[in-house]
Design a protein around this motif. Structure first.
Motif, PDB file in Angstrom:
ATOM      1  N   ASN A 264      13.676 -23.775  52.532  1.00  0.00           N
ATOM      2  CA  ASN A 264      13.099 -23.216  51.311  1.00  0.00           C
ATOM      3  C   ASN A 264      12.619 -24.288  50.331  1.00  0.00           C
ATOM      4  O   ASN A 264      11.704 -24.049  49.535  1.00  0.00           O
ATOM      5  CB  ASN A 264      14.121 -22.315  50.613  1.00  0.00           C
ATOM      6  N   ALA A 265      13.222 -25.471  50.386  1.00  0.00           N
ATOM      7  CA  ALA A 265      12.871 -26.518  49.418  1.00  0.00           C
ATOM      8  C   ALA A 265      11.414 -26.950  49.596  1.00  0.00           C
ATOM      9  O   ALA A 265      10.957 -27.228  50.700  1.00  0.00           O
ATOM     10  CB  ALA A 265      13.794 -27.720  49.601  1.00  0.00           C
ATOM     11  N   ASP A 266      10.692 -26.988  48.500  1.00  0.00           N
ATOM     12  CA  ASP A 266       9.304 -27.466  48.528  1.00  0.00           C
ATOM     13  C   ASP A 266       9.316 -28.978  48.333  1.00  0.00           C
ATOM     14  O   ASP A 266       9.306 -29.490  47.205  1.00  0.00           O
ATOM     15  CB  ASP A 266       8.478 -26.785  47.429  1.00  0.00           C
ATOM     16  N   GLU A 267       9.357 -29.701  49.468  1.00  0.00           N
ATOM     17  CA  GLU A 267       9.457 -31.159  49.423  1.00  0.00           C
ATOM     18  C   GLU A 267       8.177 -31.762  48.832  1.00  0.00           C
ATOM     19  O   GLU A 267       7.114 -31.144  48.844  1.00  0.00           O
ATOM     20  CB  GLU A 267       9.711 -31.708  50.827  1.00  0.00           C
ATOM     21  N   MET A 268       8.313 -32.995  48.334  1.00  0.00           N
ATOM     22  CA  MET A 268       7.193 -33.655  47.662  1.00  0.00           C
ATOM     23  C   MET A 268       7.006 -35.079  48.175  1.00  0.00           C
ATOM     24  O   MET A 268       7.959 -35.731  48.590  1.00  0.00           O
ATOM     25  CB  MET A 268       7.437 -33.692  46.146  1.00  0.00           C
ATOM     26  N   ARG A 269       5.766 -35.543  48.111  1.00  0.00           N
ATOM     27  CA  ARG A 269       5.420 -36.920  48.389  1.00  0.00           C
ATOM     28  C   ARG A 269       4.286 -37.315  47.443  1.00  0.00           C
ATOM     29  O   ARG A 269       3.589 -36.457  46.885  1.00  0.00           O
ATOM     30  CB  ARG A 269       4.952 -37.075  49.845  1.00  0.00           C
ATOM     31  N   MET A 270       4.103 -38.620  47.270  1.00  0.00           N
ATOM     32  CA  MET A 270       2.986 -39.095  46.463  1.00  0.00           C
ATOM     33  C   MET A 270       1.727 -39.133  47.331  1.00  0.00           C
ATOM     34  O   MET A 270       1.740 -39.634  48.456  1.00  0.00           O
ATOM     35  CB  MET A 270       3.262 -40.480  45.897  1.00  0.00           C
ATOM     36  N   GLY A 271       0.648 -38.586  46.806  1.00  0.00           N
ATOM     37  CA  GLY A 271      -0.605 -38.574  47.530  1.00  0.00           C
ATOM     38  C   GLY A 271      -1.349 -39.891  47.389  1.00  0.00           C
ATOM     39  O   GLY A 271      -0.944 -40.789  46.628  1.00  0.00           O
ATOM     40  N   ASN A 272      -2.450 -40.014  48.087  1.00  0.00           N
ATOM     41  CA  ASN A 272      -3.259 -41.241  48.037  1.00  0.00           C
ATOM     42  C   ASN A 272      -3.861 -41.494  46.665  1.00  0.00           C
ATOM     43  O   ASN A 272      -4.232 -42.622  46.334  1.00  0.00           O
ATOM     44  CB  ASN A 272      -4.376 -41.175  49.083  1.00  0.00           C
ATOM     45  N   ASP A 273      -3.975 -40.414  45.856  1.00  0.00           N
ATOM     46  CA  ASP A 273      -4.533 -40.561  44.506  1.00  0.00           C
ATOM     47  C   ASP A 273      -3.448 -40.750  43.458  1.00  0.00           C
ATOM     48  O   ASP A 273      -3.680 -40.563  42.263  1.00  0.00           O
ATOM     49  CB  ASP A 273      -5.385 -39.344  44.147  1.00  0.00           C
ATOM     50  N   ALA A 274      -2.226 -41.116  43.914  1.00  0.00           N
ATOM     51  CA  ALA A 274      -1.081 -41.345  43.024  1.00  0.00           C
ATOM     52  C   ALA A 274      -0.633 -40.078  42.305  1.00  0.00           C
ATOM     53  O   ALA A 274       0.049 -40.138  41.282  1.00  0.00           O
ATOM     54  CB  ALA A 274      -1.393 -42.441  42.009  1.00  0.00           C
ATOM     55  N   GLN A 275      -0.996 -38.916  42.851  1.00  0.00           N
ATOM     56  CA  GLN A 275      -0.553 -37.637  42.316  1.00  0.00           C
ATOM     57  C   GLN A 275       0.423 -36.995  43.302  1.00  0.00           C
ATOM     58  O   GLN A 275       0.270 -37.131  44.515  1.00  0.00           O
ATOM     59  CB  GLN A 275      -1.747 -36.706  42.082  1.00  0.00           C
ATOM     60  N   LEU A 279       4.705 -30.270  49.950  1.00  0.00           N
ATOM     61  CA  LEU A 279       4.542 -30.074  51.381  1.00  0.00           C
ATOM     62  C   LEU A 279       4.636 -28.609  51.774  1.00  0.00           C
ATOM     63  O   LEU A 279       4.389 -28.253  52.932  1.00  0.00           O
ATOM     64  CB  LEU A 279       5.589 -30.900  52.140  1.00  0.00           C
ATOM     65  N   SER A 280       5.018 -27.743  50.845  1.00  0.00           N
ATOM     66  CA  SER A 280       5.070 -26.292  51.073  1.00  0.00           C
ATOM     67  C   SER A 280       5.037 -25.601  49.715  1.00  0.00           C
ATOM     68  O   SER A 280       5.047 -26.267  48.671  1.00  0.00           O
ATOM     69  CB  SER A 280       6.342 -25.903  51.845  1.00  0.00           C
ATOM     70  N   ASN A 281       4.982 -24.290  49.725  1.00  0.00           N
ATOM     71  CA  ASN A 281       4.913 -23.553  48.461  1.00  0.00           C
ATOM     72  C   ASN A 281       5.742 -22.280  48.530  1.00  0.00           C
ATOM     73  O   ASN A 281       5.267 -21.184  48.221  1.00  0.00           O
ATOM     74  CB  ASN A 281       3.456 -23.221  48.109  1.00  0.00           C
ATOM     75  N   HIS A 282       6.997 -22.422  48.936  1.00  0.00           N
ATOM     76  CA  HIS A 282       7.878 -21.263  48.993  1.00  0.00           C
ATOM     77  C   HIS A 282       8.148 -20.689  47.601  1.00  0.00           C
ATOM     78  O   HIS A 282       8.411 -19.498  47.456  1.00  0.00           O
ATOM     79  CB  HIS A 282       9.204 -21.643  49.661  1.00  0.00           C
ATOM     80  N   ALA A 283       8.083 -21.515  46.570  1.00  0.00           N
ATOM     81  CA  ALA A 283       8.372 -21.073  45.202  1.00  0.00           C
ATOM     82  C   ALA A 283       7.221 -20.305  44.579  1.00  0.00           C
ATOM     83  O   ALA A 283       7.360 -19.769  43.478  1.00  0.00           O
ATOM     84  CB  ALA A 283       8.708 -22.287  44.327  1.00  0.00           C
ATOM     85  N   GLY A 284       6.091 -20.263  45.245  1.00  0.00           N
ATOM     86  CA  GLY A 284       4.955 -19.535  44.708  1.00  0.00           C
ATOM     87  C   GLY A 284       4.336 -20.186  43.496  1.00  0.00           C
ATOM     88  O   GLY A 284       3.773 -19.521  42.622  1.00  0.00           O
ATOM     89  N   GLY A 285       4.407 -21.502  43.419  1.00  0.00           N
ATOM     90  CA  GLY A 285       3.735 -22.231  42.347  1.00  0.00           C
ATOM     91  C   GLY A 285       4.470 -22.275  41.029  1.00  0.00           C
ATOM     92  O   GLY A 285       3.910 -22.727  40.024  1.00  0.00           O
ATOM     93  N   ILE A 286       5.723 -21.841  41.012  1.00  0.00           N
ATOM     94  CA  ILE A 286       6.498 -21.815  39.761  1.00  0.00           C
ATOM     95  C   ILE A 286       7.920 -22.273  40.045  1.00  0.00           C
ATOM     96  O   ILE A 286       8.597 -21.741  40.929  1.00  0.00           O
ATOM     97  CB  ILE A 286       6.523 -20.396  39.151  1.00  0.00           C
ATOM     98  N   LEU A 287       8.385 -23.266  39.306  1.00  0.00           N
ATOM     99  CA  LEU A 287       9.754 -23.769  39.415  1.00  0.00           C
ATOM    100  C   LEU A 287      10.381 -23.783  38.022  1.00  0.00           C
ATOM    101  O   LEU A 287       9.777 -24.300  37.078  1.00  0.00           O
ATOM    102  CB  LEU A 287       9.770 -25.172  40.016  1.00  0.00           C
TER     103      LEU A 287
END
Length: 365
Positions: A264-275, A279-287
């Motif tokens: 369920n965890a929406d894991e994160m990484r830094m993109g090439n544009d430093a943003q 990696l997923s959106n189980h939370a539906g865009g709201i945390l």
């Protein structure tokens, strides 16, 4: 009757009944300087209006919206600019058939608000349900069209994803298909299945429920606030206020109960544009009640239309047992026309939170 207003800074009050001369809304708190045309508002009204296919009520309403206040017209009379004062919009009712409801003037239709309204207020408008009719939502769509202008760059779209037990194949999801069929269906292969299924339901004089999914994209991160002003809380509240809605979920919703913490965890990484990149959106865009910048996804379930031709057991206002068969023109699946209404309610919630965030943080996102 109170409680006809929603929103904090972008405030919408709706008025009118199903079989009255007109209905409409007053939008208060819309910032000045927003430019729009009547055609832009009307385009959303046309998506919701009845009588556009055999799968919805055959009541014929043009749903022509009129803007009565709160704007300045351009010299050519096409572009309207908001002045910051209340914007009043009116939609006339032109195809009421109140005589269709004479037989149930004192009878309570099962599944409808008839009994509850009479119990609370001691009076009810039996002509199409009065204020409890989904006809009231036409005004919400008008307000939602204006709300979209408050949040530039945001795209809000809805699609029907389930009718009865027939669900779309998400692998076939194509937004371009939504406006090509009478169901707002993103899966072209499901359209003929729903057509045959609803033809059977309609000819039997029955009805069926549905599930609608709303997706808002390009929503700026940071909208919403913890605890009692959560963005998902307000979206859920406004979607739940739509007639016949019996359930709302954000992101994975109830399906999250079957997921592990790792899944369920929406894991994160830094993109090439430093943003940051999710990696997923189980939370539906709201945390934590605050938008993350990912697409916001919400689904709501609409019950079967309560007005059906099959006789059902009920009681009347005098306490007698009666059998009720509802005449008139009704949707075999009221969920079909709920798609543009869901879009409008999400738009109003986002516009309200956009203005609230700007007022608190000073950011324009």
């Amino acid at each position: 009757m109170s409680h006809n207003t929603f929103g904090h800074l972008f405030r919408v009050t709706t008025w009118g009944e199903s079989h009255g001369p007109a209905l409409g809304c007053v939008v208060d708190g819309c910032p000045p300087g927003i430019r729009f045309t009547l055609d832009e508002i009307q385009a959303y009204m046309d998506k919701r209006k009845p009588g556009q296919s055999r799968f919805v009520t055959q009541r014929r309403e043009d749903d022509i919206v009129k803007v009565l206040s709160g704007v300045m017209l351009s010299e050519d009379g096409t572009v309207m600019t908001t002045t910051g004062t209340p914007i009043s919009m009116l939609i006339e009712n032109t195809d009421q058939r109140s005589k269709d409801y004479g037989d149930i003037a004192r009878r309570y239709r099962p599944g409808h608000a008839d009994y509850a309204y009479d119990l609370k207020y001691g009076i009810r408008d039996y002509r199409g349900g009065g204020r409890s009719s989904a006809r009231e939502t036409a005004a919400r769509v008008a307000a939602g069209a204006l709300a979209r202008k408050v949040i530039p760059g945001v795209t809000i779209r809805a699609a029907l994803v389930q009718i009865g037990k027939h669900r779309i194949n998400r692998a076939n999801w194509n937004w371009a298909e939504v406006d090509k069929n009478p169901f707002f269906c993103p899966d072209a292969e499901m359209v003929p299945v729903w057509e045959d299924y609803l033809d059977t339901i309609r000819k039997a004089g029955s009805s069926i429920g549905a599930v609608i999914e709303v997706v808002a994209e390009n929503v700026p991160a940071g909208l919403g606030a913890p605890i009692y002003a959560k963005l998902d809380q307000d979206i859920a509240s406004l979607l739940m206020s739509i007639n016949a809605v019996k359930g709302v979920e954000i992101g994975e919703g109830f399906a999250a109960a079957e997921l592990s913490g790792e899944d369920n965890a929406d894991e994160m990484r830094m993109g090439n544009d430093a943003q940051p990149v999710f990696l997923s959106n189980h939370a539906g865009g709201i945390l934590g009640g605050i938008s993350t910048g990912q697409p916001i996804t919400a689904r709501f379930a609409v019950k079967p239309t309560s007005s059906i031709l099959t006789e059902r057991q009920s009681i009347d206002a005098d306490g007698n047992n009666v059998d009720v068969r509802t005449k008139g023109r009704h949707d075999p699946c009221v969920g079909i026309r709920a798609a543009p209404i869901g879009e409008a309610m999400v738009a109003c919630a986002l516009a309200d939170h956009f203005l609230r965030d700007r007022g608190q943080t000073g950011k324009t996102r």
